[in-house]
Scaffold this motif. Sequence first.
Motif: not given
Length: 262
Positions: A70-74, A150-160
């Motif tokens: 999720g933290g990978t740049t374009h 659909a993300l809830e509060e405090g939820e982080i996208v870690t991977e796609v």
Amino acid sequence: MYNFDIERPGTVADAVSALGREEAQPLSGGQTLIPTLKARLAAPSVLVSLSGIEELKGVRMEGGKLCIGGGTTHGRVAREAEAHYPGLASLAARIGDPAVRNRGTIGGSLANNDPSACYPAGALGSGATILTNSREIAADDYFQGMFSTALEEGEIVTEVRFPVPSAARYEKFIQPASRFPLVAAFVARFEDGVRVAITGASNNGVFRWPEAEVALSSSFTADALEGLTLSGDEMISDLHGSGQYRAHLCGVMTKRAVASLV
């Protein structure tokens, strides 16, 4: 900007803990959030920077899927996904400008879900799965409207995780001032059918075009789209183009994407 504190966690667990603070907000690449703060359209008391979390970065193949942190740049996606998923790499390589591509992240883009962002079309068109610190969400269930997920509060996208199609192409009609697409189409051809995702056009954000998918699954040619139209009623209408114009561009961009693949 308003005054705020900043946290710089080194792990996802620490980030989740920091986001438990009152009015805390995650900061990924900052390409949307920082301008929002400058315009005083948001005033979080705490920013939790995700840029130092190495476990959120990287591009790899696993189980036949392209997995992107999720933290990978374009820019990194554009370089490292080329050998595995050229259609997605091409999308990433044309986001914004070099400054945006070197700072913006895939997780930040998907979390923000701007109605004209590029990555939502790539994720939805690919049938990707969005992983967070607590669960997995199918792209079809993830995008829920303009700037809504659909993300809830405090939820982080870690991977796609992207299934890799036999062919894919992203075509966009660029709005020159912002570099966002006025309308763009992502077309992905799989063994069991075709997926078509449209961004930039609808008041409800990114969406799939089922009629085009059915037509292209039967005959993967631009001619298969002849006669198919979308209503302009639910499309964005502004100084750059009417809803009817954007509806027309949906067909034009989808045809261009298909034509480039056949």
